[in-house]
Design a protein around this motif. Structure first.
Motif, PDB file in Angstrom:
ATOM      1  N   MET A   1      11.937  -1.834  15.064  1.00 16.10           N
ATOM      2  CA  MET A   1      11.422  -2.411  13.811  1.00 16.10           C
ATOM      3  C   MET A   1      11.190  -1.603  12.623  1.00 16.10           C
ATOM      4  SD  MET A   1       9.679  -5.326  12.993  1.00 16.10           S
ATOM      5  CE  MET A   1       9.282  -6.246  14.661  1.00 16.10           C
ATOM      6  N   THR A   2      11.288  -2.347  11.260  1.00 12.25           N
ATOM      7  CA  THR A   2      10.936  -1.339  10.226  1.00 12.25           C
ATOM      8  C   THR A   2       9.636  -1.443   9.769  1.00 12.25           C
ATOM      9  OG1 THR A   2      11.698  -3.375   9.020  1.00 12.25           O
ATOM     10  CG2 THR A   2      13.512  -1.910   9.304  1.00 12.25           C
ATOM     11  N   GLN A   3       9.474  -0.572   9.043  1.00 14.38           N
ATOM     12  CA  GLN A   3       7.944  -0.563   8.354  1.00 14.38           C
ATOM     13  C   GLN A   3       7.955  -0.601   6.875  1.00 14.38           C
ATOM     14  OE1 GLN A   3       8.675   2.257  10.385  1.00 14.38           O
ATOM     15  NE2 GLN A   3       8.374   1.412  12.219  1.00 14.38           N
ATOM     16  N   SER A   4       6.832  -1.283   6.264  1.00 14.54           N
ATOM     17  CA  SER A   4       6.769  -1.178   4.910  1.00 14.54           C
ATOM     18  C   SER A   4       5.381  -0.626   4.450  1.00 14.54           C
ATOM     19  CB  SER A   4       6.862  -2.723   4.630  1.00 14.54           C
ATOM     20  OG  SER A   4       8.026  -3.192   4.518  1.00 14.54           O
ATOM     21  N   ILE A   5       5.201  -0.236   3.160  1.00 13.68           N
ATOM     22  CA  ILE A   5       4.050   0.205   2.700  1.00 13.68           C
ATOM     23  C   ILE A   5       3.525  -0.614   1.493  1.00 13.68           C
ATOM     24  CG2 ILE A   5       2.875   2.344   1.466  1.00 13.68           C
ATOM     25  CD1 ILE A   5       4.917   4.161   3.173  1.00 13.68           C
ATOM     26  N   VAL A   6       2.413  -0.857   1.423  1.00 12.73           N
ATOM     27  CA  VAL A   6       1.802  -1.569   0.413  1.00 12.73           C
ATOM     28  C   VAL A   6       0.936  -0.752  -0.446  1.00 12.73           C
ATOM     29  CG1 VAL A   6       0.392  -3.349  -0.034  1.00 12.73           C
ATOM     30  CG2 VAL A   6       1.399  -3.798   1.848  1.00 12.73           C
ATOM     31  N   ILE A   7       1.377  -0.925  -1.931  1.00 12.60           N
ATOM     32  CA  ILE A   7       0.656   0.141  -2.573  1.00 12.60           C
ATOM     33  C   ILE A   7      -0.064  -1.141  -3.860  1.00 12.60           C
ATOM     34  CG2 ILE A   7       0.899   1.892  -4.699  1.00 12.60           C
ATOM     35  CD1 ILE A   7       3.514   2.579  -3.311  1.00 12.60           C
ATOM     36  N   GLN A   8      -1.412  -1.151  -3.759  1.00  9.85           N
ATOM     37  CA  GLN A   8      -2.219  -1.909  -4.315  1.00  9.85           C
ATOM     38  C   GLN A   8      -2.904  -1.286  -5.682  1.00  9.85           C
ATOM     39  OE1 GLN A   8      -3.842  -3.085   0.003  1.00  9.85           O
ATOM     40  NE2 GLN A   8      -5.403  -2.819  -1.450  1.00  9.85           N
ATOM     41  N   VAL A   9      -2.676  -1.629  -6.549  1.00 11.02           N
ATOM     42  CA  VAL A   9      -2.891  -1.058  -8.156  1.00 11.02           C
ATOM     43  C   VAL A   9      -3.908  -1.883  -8.950  1.00 11.02           C
ATOM     44  CG1 VAL A   9      -2.089   0.295 -10.108  1.00 11.02           C
ATOM     45  CG2 VAL A   9      -0.604   0.169  -7.816  1.00 11.02           C
ATOM     46  N   GLY A  10      -5.002  -1.280  -9.436  1.00 13.02           N
ATOM     47  CA  GLY A  10      -5.727  -2.095 -10.181  1.00 13.02           C
ATOM     48  C   GLY A  10      -6.656  -2.986  -9.588  1.00 13.02           C
ATOM     49  N   GLN A  11      -7.637  -3.529 -10.182  1.00  8.35           N
ATOM     50  CA  GLN A  11      -8.745  -4.717  -9.599  1.00  8.35           C
ATOM     51  C   GLN A  11      -7.975  -5.698  -8.919  1.00  8.35           C
ATOM     52  OE1 GLN A  11     -11.935  -5.817 -12.200  1.00  8.35           O
ATOM     53  NE2 GLN A  11     -11.891  -7.838 -10.958  1.00  8.35           N
ATOM     54  N   CYS A  12      -6.758  -6.456  -9.547  1.00 13.00           N
ATOM     55  CA  CYS A  12      -6.246  -7.716  -9.226  1.00 13.00           C
ATOM     56  C   CYS A  12      -5.661  -7.158  -8.067  1.00 13.00           C
ATOM     57  CB  CYS A  12      -5.372  -8.198 -10.268  1.00 13.00           C
ATOM     58  SG  CYS A  12      -4.347  -9.522  -9.825  1.00 13.00           S
ATOM     59  N   GLY A  13      -4.585  -6.217  -8.187  1.00 19.16           N
ATOM     60  CA  GLY A  13      -3.969  -5.595  -6.965  1.00 19.16           C
ATOM     61  C   GLY A  13      -4.587  -5.181  -5.715  1.00 19.16           C
ATOM     62  N   ASN A  14      -5.847  -4.720  -5.885  1.00 21.80           N
ATOM     63  CA  ASN A  14      -6.466  -4.260  -4.803  1.00 21.80           C
ATOM     64  C   ASN A  14      -7.452  -5.532  -4.111  1.00 21.80           C
ATOM     65  OD1 ASN A  14      -6.804  -1.470  -3.937  1.00 21.80           O
ATOM     66  ND2 ASN A  14      -7.064  -1.553  -6.023  1.00 21.80           N
ATOM     67  N   GLN A  15      -7.676  -6.414  -4.956  1.00 19.67           N
ATOM     68  CA  GLN A  15      -8.214  -7.687  -4.356  1.00 19.67           C
ATOM     69  C   GLN A  15      -7.261  -8.591  -3.608  1.00 19.67           C
ATOM     70  OE1 GLN A  15     -10.223  -9.576  -7.839  1.00 19.67           O
ATOM     71  NE2 GLN A  15     -12.019  -8.302  -7.475  1.00 19.67           N
ATOM     72  N   ILE A  16      -5.847  -8.820  -4.151  1.00 23.37           N
ATOM     73  CA  ILE A  16      -5.033  -9.570  -3.496  1.00 23.37           C
ATOM     74  C   ILE A  16      -4.584  -8.854  -2.162  1.00 23.37           C
ATOM     75  CG2 ILE A  16      -2.560 -10.100  -3.524  1.00 23.37           C
ATOM     76  CD1 ILE A  16      -2.826 -10.597  -6.403  1.00 23.37           C
ATOM     77  N   GLY A  17      -4.645  -7.343  -2.154  1.00 24.26           N
ATOM     78  CA  GLY A  17      -4.223  -6.945  -1.187  1.00 24.26           C
ATOM     79  C   GLY A  17      -5.423  -6.690   0.038  1.00 24.26           C
ATOM     80  N   CYS A  18      -6.698  -6.900  -0.449  1.00 26.37           N
ATOM     81  CA  CYS A  18      -7.553  -7.103   0.640  1.00 26.37           C
ATOM     82  C   CYS A  18      -7.487  -8.542   1.409  1.00 26.37           C
ATOM     83  CB  CYS A  18      -8.887  -7.021  -0.121  1.00 26.37           C
ATOM     84  SG  CYS A  18     -10.288  -6.901   1.054  1.00 26.37           S
ATOM     85  N   ARG A  19      -7.106  -9.490   0.571  1.00 24.90           N
ATOM     86  CA  ARG A  19      -6.900 -10.776   1.056  1.00 24.90           C
ATOM     87  C   ARG A  19      -5.758 -10.635   2.201  1.00 24.90           C
ATOM     88  NH1 ARG A  19      -9.916 -13.065   2.653  1.00 24.90           N
ATOM     89  NH2 ARG A  19      -8.739 -15.187   2.697  1.00 24.90           N
ATOM     90  N   PHE A  20      -4.505 -10.027   1.663  1.00 23.87           N
ATOM     91  CA  PHE A  20      -3.381  -9.949   2.642  1.00 23.87           C
ATOM     92  C   PHE A  20      -3.608  -9.045   3.982  1.00 23.87           C
ATOM     93  CE2 PHE A  20       0.128  -6.971   4.034  1.00 23.87           C
ATOM     94  CZ  PHE A  20       1.162  -7.826   4.262  1.00 23.87           C
ATOM     95  N   TRP A  21      -4.501  -8.065   3.904  1.00 20.23           N
ATOM     96  CA  TRP A  21      -4.670  -7.429   5.232  1.00 20.23           C
ATOM     97  C   TRP A  21      -5.659  -8.111   6.171  1.00 20.23           C
ATOM     98  CZ3 TRP A  21      -1.586  -3.942   6.249  1.00 20.23           C
ATOM     99  CH2 TRP A  21      -0.785  -3.251   5.056  1.00 20.23           C
ATOM    100  N   ASP A  22      -6.525  -8.977   5.654  1.00 22.54           N
ATOM    101  CA  ASP A  22      -7.334  -9.833   6.464  1.00 22.54           C
ATOM    102  C   ASP A  22      -6.682 -10.806   6.857  1.00 22.54           C
ATOM    103  OD1 ASP A  22      -9.288 -11.615   7.206  1.00 22.54           O
ATOM    104  OD2 ASP A  22     -10.487 -11.627   5.139  1.00 22.54           O
TER     105      ASP A  22
END
Length: 487
Positions: A1-22
């Motif tokens: 199985m492969t892995q990926s890393i999510v890099i969240q940048v700025g207010q928008c990127g981090n808010q979308i990232g938070c929803r993604f992880w949830d």
């Protein structure tokens, strides 16, 4: 199985990232009934041994009482610390390794040059250290997902500076970008500058870009609100706890509970819009996280949907489209789902692919479908779609057997289509209205390392990109010479 890393940048990127992880954790909890850490979880989460820091009375040799927990394969960056601090204190805060957080206090002042030339340079080594640490914890790293906005300073500036860092340090790893473009009436007056300067970097250094328009997200949410008013009884699914792996390795990702009520009382203004983008990422990565009859690797998306290196901008549409609230409604019929995916109402940018030219198209299906269902619908839709003459069969299909939570199936369509040029032309026009008066340029050129010539270079890059799409749009099939009959 492969892995990926999510890099969240700025207010928008981090808010979308938070929803993604949830949402990702909820999805794994619904699928992984046994709660055991497995390869599917390992694609975006790692299993961390906390040792005995919090268990002073436990014998170090007693391995049965080890506490293990999930950590997201994420790097979070923001030059204002407020959003990241809120995430760390929130419901999914325990997922994040504090060594993978990079914050400052002053922000970038909605200035691409400050983000790219100042903070991008200042934090370059720190960013490399965090990304390398995350990469070393992967067995088979396949992709970086960068999430950021285009209109502000941190997202556009620092976000695109990271692309060149990744290209230099990890040249063999794919770089997928989810970039949120500002509306034409954006509050940030310099957002056209930031967006065009950032686009030059995306064109040069990204492998695949999925543009998302704020206005398209707003329109989608407005239609959902009209169809399902907030006072109408609905069903909401919320995570009660953050994922934890217990002594035996089981995942207590939680109590998924349903309750009625007014969703807007607890939602933040952009939660619904962020949720749509997070679902795009869930669907895109479904084959990386779960088994399927026709799984698609992320590298196959770039290989099959990007015929020319710089024409790597993909128009995304998905169905079903839901916001934070999962409303009571019957699922769409299977064939109707495919029709919806090619309608303007389900696109994440405002464009019209049907009246433009397809260079390639990808369909990522999830749930209770068969390959025959996909083929039947492709044959049904093909006559209404115009493909470039040298790639008339340019379809890439994937089928993941695990559906989204609460749905029997879903579909994500990714189109490399010349209609994207209209979005870029509108952005160019907004940029030029500022640039021809040299308005606000001094705020950029006073930053060390920023030259006025970069405005002209970025504008030229965008103009060439639009021209390439336009040339393909007007290209006529070459006549095939007839073979002379033998005398």
């Amino acid at each position: 199985m492969t892995q990926s890393i999510v890099i969240q940048v700025g207010q928008c990127g981090n808010q979308i990232g938070c929803r993604f992880w949830d949402l990702a954790l909820r999805e794994h909890a619904a699928h992984n009934k046994s709660g055991v850490y497995d390869e599917a979880l390992g694609s975006f989460f790692r299993n961390v041994d906390n040792r005995y820091e919090d268990l002073p009375n436990v014998d170090a040799g007693d391995t049965k009482t080890k506490i293990r927990s999930l950590k997201a394969r994420a790097v979070m960056i923001d030059m204002e610390e407020g959003v990241v601090n809120e995430m760390v204190k929130g419901s999914v805060g325990e997922l994040f390794d504090h060594r993978q957080l990079i914050t400052d206090v002053s922000g970038c002042g909605n200035n691409w040059a400050v983000g790219h030339k100042l903070y991008g340079v200042q934090y370059r080594d720190h960013i490399i250290e965090c990304v390398r640490r995350a990469a070393e914890q992967c067995d088979c790293l396949q992709c970086f997902f960068i999430i950021h906005s285009m209109g502000g300073g941190t997202g556009s500036g620092v976000g695109t500076s990271i692309l060149s860092v990744l290209e230099d340090e990890f040249p063999e790893i794919y770089r997928f970008v989810t970039a949120v473009y500002p509306s034409s009436d954006d509050d940030v007056i310099t957002s056209p500058y930031n967006s065009v300067l950032a686009m030059h970097q995306l064109t040069e250094h990204a492998d695949c870009v999925m543009p998302i328009e704020n206005q398209a997200l707003h329109d989608i949410c407005h239609k959902i609100n009209q169809a399902f008013p907030s006072d109408k009884p609905g069903k909401r699914v919320a995570m009660a706890t953050v994922g934890k792996v217990t002594t035996e390795g089981s995942l207590a990702a939680g109590a998924v509970k349903s309750r009625g009520g007014n969703a807007s009382a607890e939602e933040k203004p952009f939660d619904r819009m962020n949720n749509i983008v997070a679902n795009l990422l869930l669907n895109l990565t479904s084959s990386s996280r779960f088994e399927g009859n026709l799984n698609v690797d992320l590298n196959e998306i770039s290989t099959n949907l990007v015929p020319f290196p710089k024409l790597h901008y993909l128009v995304a549409s998905q169905t079903p489209l839901y916001a934070v609230s999962d409303m009571h409604m019957p699922p769409r019929r299977l064939d109707q789902m495919f029709t919806d995916a090619f309608s303007r109402d389900h696109q994440l940018i405002r464009a019209d692919p049907k009246n433009s030219l397809y260079l390639a198209c990808g369909l990522i299906c999830r749930g209770n479908l068969h390959v025959s269902d996909i083929r039947r619908n492709i044959d049904r839709l093909r006559p209404s779609l115009r493909f470039i003459h040298w790639n008339t069969d340019g379809w890439k299909t994937g089928l993941c057997s695990v559906p989204p939570v609460g749905q029997p199936y879903s579909l994500l369509a990714l189109a490399n289509n010349t209609c994207i040029r209209n979005t870029f032309t509108d952005l160019k026009d907004r940029f030029y209205r500022l640039y021809k008066r040299k308005a606000h340029m001094h705020h950029y050129t006073e930053v060390e390392g920023m030259e006025a010539s970069q405005f002209a270079q970025s504008l030229e890059s965008l103009t060439e990109l639009i021209s390439e799409y336009q040339e393909l749009e007007t290209m006529q099939p070459q006549e095939v010479p007839r073979l002379e009959a033998a005398s």
